[in-house]
Write a protein that holds these residues in place. Structure first.
Motif, PDB file in Angstrom:
ATOM      1  N   TYR A 159       0.904  -1.183  -0.029  1.00 36.46           N
ATOM      2  CA  TYR A 159      -0.094   0.090   0.013  1.00 36.46           C
ATOM      3  C   TYR A 159       0.793   1.448  -0.079  1.00 36.46           C
ATOM      4  O   TYR A 159       0.488   2.104  -0.750  1.00 36.46           O
ATOM      5  N   ILE A 160       1.833   1.391   0.733  1.00 41.81           N
ATOM      6  CA  ILE A 160       2.786   2.412   1.052  1.00 41.81           C
ATOM      7  C   ILE A 160       3.413   2.366  -0.653  1.00 41.81           C
ATOM      8  O   ILE A 160       3.643   3.556  -0.991  1.00 41.81           O
ATOM      9  N   GLN A 161       3.818   1.411  -0.967  1.00 41.80           N
ATOM     10  CA  GLN A 161       4.467   1.332  -2.355  1.00 41.80           C
ATOM     11  C   GLN A 161       3.520   2.136  -3.587  1.00 41.80           C
ATOM     12  O   GLN A 161       3.787   2.893  -4.293  1.00 41.80           O
ATOM     13  N   LYS A 162       2.163   1.575  -3.320  1.00 45.00           N
ATOM     14  CA  LYS A 162       1.317   2.312  -4.357  1.00 45.00           C
ATOM     15  C   LYS A 162       1.062   3.583  -4.415  1.00 45.00           C
ATOM     16  O   LYS A 162       1.058   4.421  -5.094  1.00 45.00           O
ATOM     17  N   VAL A 163       1.098   4.009  -3.048  1.00 45.54           N
ATOM     18  CA  VAL A 163       1.072   5.783  -2.764  1.00 45.54           C
ATOM     19  C   VAL A 163       2.337   6.525  -3.141  1.00 45.54           C
ATOM     20  O   VAL A 163       2.339   7.328  -3.751  1.00 45.54           O
ATOM     21  N   GLU A 164       3.558   5.676  -2.842  1.00 43.57           N
ATOM     22  CA  GLU A 164       4.682   6.415  -2.775  1.00 43.57           C
ATOM     23  C   GLU A 164       5.315   6.170  -4.014  1.00 43.57           C
ATOM     24  O   GLU A 164       6.451   6.984  -4.655  1.00 43.57           O
ATOM     25  N   GLY A 165       5.220   5.020  -4.805  1.00 43.79           N
ATOM     26  CA  GLY A 165       6.054   4.336  -5.632  1.00 43.79           C
ATOM     27  C   GLY A 165       6.296   5.026  -7.160  1.00 43.79           C
ATOM     28  O   GLY A 165       6.426   4.401  -8.039  1.00 43.79           O
ATOM     29  N   LYS A 166       6.504   6.491  -7.158  1.00 43.28           N
ATOM     30  CA  LYS A 166       6.952   7.177  -8.441  1.00 43.28           C
ATOM     31  C   LYS A 166       7.909   7.967  -7.912  1.00 43.28           C
ATOM     32  O   LYS A 166       7.864   9.255  -7.536  1.00 43.28           O
ATOM     33  N   LYS A 167       9.232   7.689  -8.304  1.00 41.63           N
ATOM     34  CA  LYS A 167      10.386   8.438  -8.133  1.00 41.63           C
ATOM     35  C   LYS A 167      10.439   9.851  -8.691  1.00 41.63           C
ATOM     36  O   LYS A 167      11.152  10.762  -7.951  1.00 41.63           O
ATOM     37  N   ASP A 168       9.787   9.982  -9.596  1.00 43.96           N
ATOM     38  CA  ASP A 168       9.776  11.190 -10.324  1.00 43.96           C
ATOM     39  C   ASP A 168       9.016  12.328  -9.805  1.00 43.96           C
ATOM     40  O   ASP A 168       9.000  13.489  -9.660  1.00 43.96           O
ATOM     41  N   ARG A 169       7.984  11.641  -9.005  1.00 44.43           N
ATOM     42  CA  ARG A 169       6.963  12.423  -8.209  1.00 44.43           C
ATOM     43  C   ARG A 169       6.850  12.055  -6.814  1.00 44.43           C
ATOM     44  O   ARG A 169       5.848  11.397  -6.377  1.00 44.43           O
ATOM     45  N   PRO A 170       7.761  12.447  -5.929  1.00 44.72           N
ATOM     46  CA  PRO A 170       7.978  11.785  -4.523  1.00 44.72           C
ATOM     47  C   PRO A 170       6.639  12.192  -3.748  1.00 44.72           C
ATOM     48  O   PRO A 170       6.066  13.135  -3.862  1.00 44.72           O
ATOM     49  N   LYS A 171       6.337  11.299  -3.072  1.00 44.29           N
ATOM     50  CA  LYS A 171       4.953  11.672  -2.087  1.00 44.29           C
ATOM     51  C   LYS A 171       5.107  10.569  -0.967  1.00 44.29           C
ATOM     52  O   LYS A 171       5.653   9.381  -0.899  1.00 44.29           O
ATOM     53  N   VAL A 172       4.762  11.071   0.452  1.00 42.13           N
ATOM     54  CA  VAL A 172       4.862  10.261   1.557  1.00 42.13           C
ATOM     55  C   VAL A 172       3.367   9.929   1.965  1.00 42.13           C
ATOM     56  O   VAL A 172       2.554  10.801   2.029  1.00 42.13           O
ATOM     57  N   LEU A 173       3.317   8.488   2.392  1.00 42.25           N
ATOM     58  CA  LEU A 173       1.715   8.316   2.803  1.00 42.25           C
ATOM     59  C   LEU A 173       1.604   8.793   4.162  1.00 42.25           C
ATOM     60  O   LEU A 173       2.366   8.565   5.213  1.00 42.25           O
ATOM     61  N   HIS A 174       0.525   9.583   4.483  1.00 43.08           N
ATOM     62  CA  HIS A 174       0.248  10.208   5.860  1.00 43.08           C
ATOM     63  C   HIS A 174      -1.352  10.049   6.056  1.00 43.08           C
ATOM     64  O   HIS A 174      -2.086   9.865   5.105  1.00 43.08           O
TER      65      HIS A 174
ATOM     66  N   LYS B 276      13.028  10.534   5.134  1.00 46.51           N
ATOM     67  CA  LYS B 276      12.735  10.979   6.391  1.00 46.51           C
ATOM     68  C   LYS B 276      11.248  10.789   6.593  1.00 46.51           C
ATOM     69  O   LYS B 276      10.568  10.916   7.908  1.00 46.51           O
ATOM     70  N   LYS B 277      10.278  10.408   5.731  1.00 54.90           N
ATOM     71  CA  LYS B 277       8.889  10.140   5.901  1.00 54.90           C
ATOM     72  C   LYS B 277       8.316  11.507   6.405  1.00 54.90           C
ATOM     73  O   LYS B 277       7.382  11.468   7.376  1.00 54.90           O
ATOM     74  N   LEU B 278       8.591  12.520   5.768  1.00 57.27           N
ATOM     75  CA  LEU B 278       8.282  13.734   6.299  1.00 57.27           C
ATOM     76  C   LEU B 278       7.616  14.763   5.412  1.00 57.27           C
ATOM     77  O   LEU B 278       8.232  14.711   4.193  1.00 57.27           O
ATOM     78  N   SER B 279       6.649  15.284   5.475  1.00 60.47           N
ATOM     79  CA  SER B 279       6.043  16.433   4.627  1.00 60.47           C
ATOM     80  C   SER B 279       5.709  17.664   5.087  1.00 60.47           C
ATOM     81  O   SER B 279       5.188  17.717   6.377  1.00 60.47           O
ATOM     82  N   MET B 280       5.857  19.001   4.271  1.00 71.49           N
ATOM     83  CA  MET B 280       5.486  19.944   5.063  1.00 71.49           C
ATOM     84  C   MET B 280       4.757  20.839   3.785  1.00 71.49           C
ATOM     85  O   MET B 280       4.992  20.725   2.568  1.00 71.49           O
TER      86      MET B 280
ATOM     87  N   ALA C 198       3.615  16.995   8.879  1.00 68.46           N
ATOM     88  CA  ALA C 198       3.292  15.551   9.064  1.00 68.46           C
ATOM     89  C   ALA C 198       4.745  14.700   9.006  1.00 68.46           C
ATOM     90  O   ALA C 198       5.488  14.852   8.050  1.00 68.46           O
ATOM     91  N   LYS C 199       4.732  13.649   9.826  1.00 68.31           N
ATOM     92  CA  LYS C 199       5.599  12.786   9.835  1.00 68.31           C
ATOM     93  C   LYS C 199       5.278  11.379  10.274  1.00 68.31           C
ATOM     94  O   LYS C 199       4.278  11.408  11.153  1.00 68.31           O
TER      95      LYS C 199
END
Length: 290
Positions: free
Chosen positions: A40-55, A147-151, A185-186
């Protein structure tokens, strides 16, 4: 060998077999859940050209869009709530649409309704209304998958409206609310999530040219159930008005109904019962494919 001794050894063997089997099954379940979480985390985050962290997103004071939103994401929300006040009950409803026109930028339109019903004879209650038209934007300026961090920073503008009963006799727009905010968010490991959402709220009213400044500080803690998109958590909604401090604790849970539909259930517990007592809130979340 006596019969008693034979029975004892047999029970011991059965106990050892059951313990090994249970441990093995639990290990397999944990491994299966861990794999599901990772997928699930890979599905949300798994695009290296468009980084995103699951929160985990809070359910009462929710975000404009996922942090690190990707172009094409969109979501419909319908909310229903009930608040028990000292002199009246407040029934609330909202319709909300949010979408991401480009990567990391979320936009939102919301229509919140309030209907009041007195619980004490001759009590003065607010007028029922479409409370406002809310327009909002949020931009995620920092994403770190390591860091699993978003601002993010954002802004909400509310065009406040008059009560239903005054539509014929009063000015339709009664004031404005300006609300810039910051979100940090962390995620800790795979399942624990923390989030801080805070900013000032400036209100102006046309009728008497009055102005008011409040501060909102919303801190959140969530635990995502292993092997699912479901979570349980707490929102701490804090508001500072001049020298007055109010806080409502909101236990909550989110349940996945289908791949595209989730249900959020929230309870509100104020720390001081000056005007408001317990409240409940239900949020239906529909995420179309993108």
């Amino acid at each position: 060998m006596t019969t008693h001794c034979l029975k004892t050894k047999l029970w011991t063997l059965l106990l050892i077999t059951f313990t090994v089997y249970t441990t093995h099954a639990q290990t397999n379940t944990n491994q299966s859940n861990s794999i599901k979480d990772s997928l699930y985390i890979q599905k949300v985050e798994g695009k290296k050209d468009r980084p995103k962290v699951l929160h985990a997103e809070p359910l009462y004071i929710d975000l404009i869009r996922d942090l690190g939103a990707r172009k094409g994401e969109r979501e419909w929300n319908v909310g229903l709530g009930l608040t028990d006040n000292i002199t009246h009950d407040e029934y609330t409803a909202l319709i909300e649409y949010e979408w991401a026109p480009i990567d990391r930028l979320g936009l939102e339109v919301e229509l919140p309704f309030s209907i009041y019903y007195p619980t004490i004879s001759d009590a003065a209650t607010p007028g029922s209304s479409l409370h406002s038209i809310k327009l909002a934007a949020q931009y995620t300026f920092f994403v770190s998958e390591k860091k699993k961090l978003s601002m993010a920073v954002g802004y909400i503008h509310e065009f406040q409206l008059t009560d239903f009963k005054n539509y014929q006799n009063d000015t339709f727009f009664t004031g404005n609310v300006y609300n810039p905010f910051v979100v940090v968010a962390k995620r800790w490991g795979q399942n624990f999530h923390t989030l801080l959402y805070t900013g000032p709220q400036f209100s102006t009213r046309y009728a008497d040219n009055s102005q008011q400044t409040d501060w909102q500080i919303n801190s959140n803690f969530h635990y995502m159930i292993p092997g699912s998109r479901n979570f349980i958590g707490l929102e701490f909604n804090k508001e500072i008005k001049k020298s007055d401090f109010d806080m409502t604790i909101r236990p909550q849970m989110r349940v996945e109904v289908t791949e595209h539909l989730l249900v959020g259930i929230v309870t509100g517990i104020p720390i001081k019962r000056e005007n408001e007592r317990f409240s409940t809130f239900l949020r239906l979340i529909y995420e179309p494919s993108h």
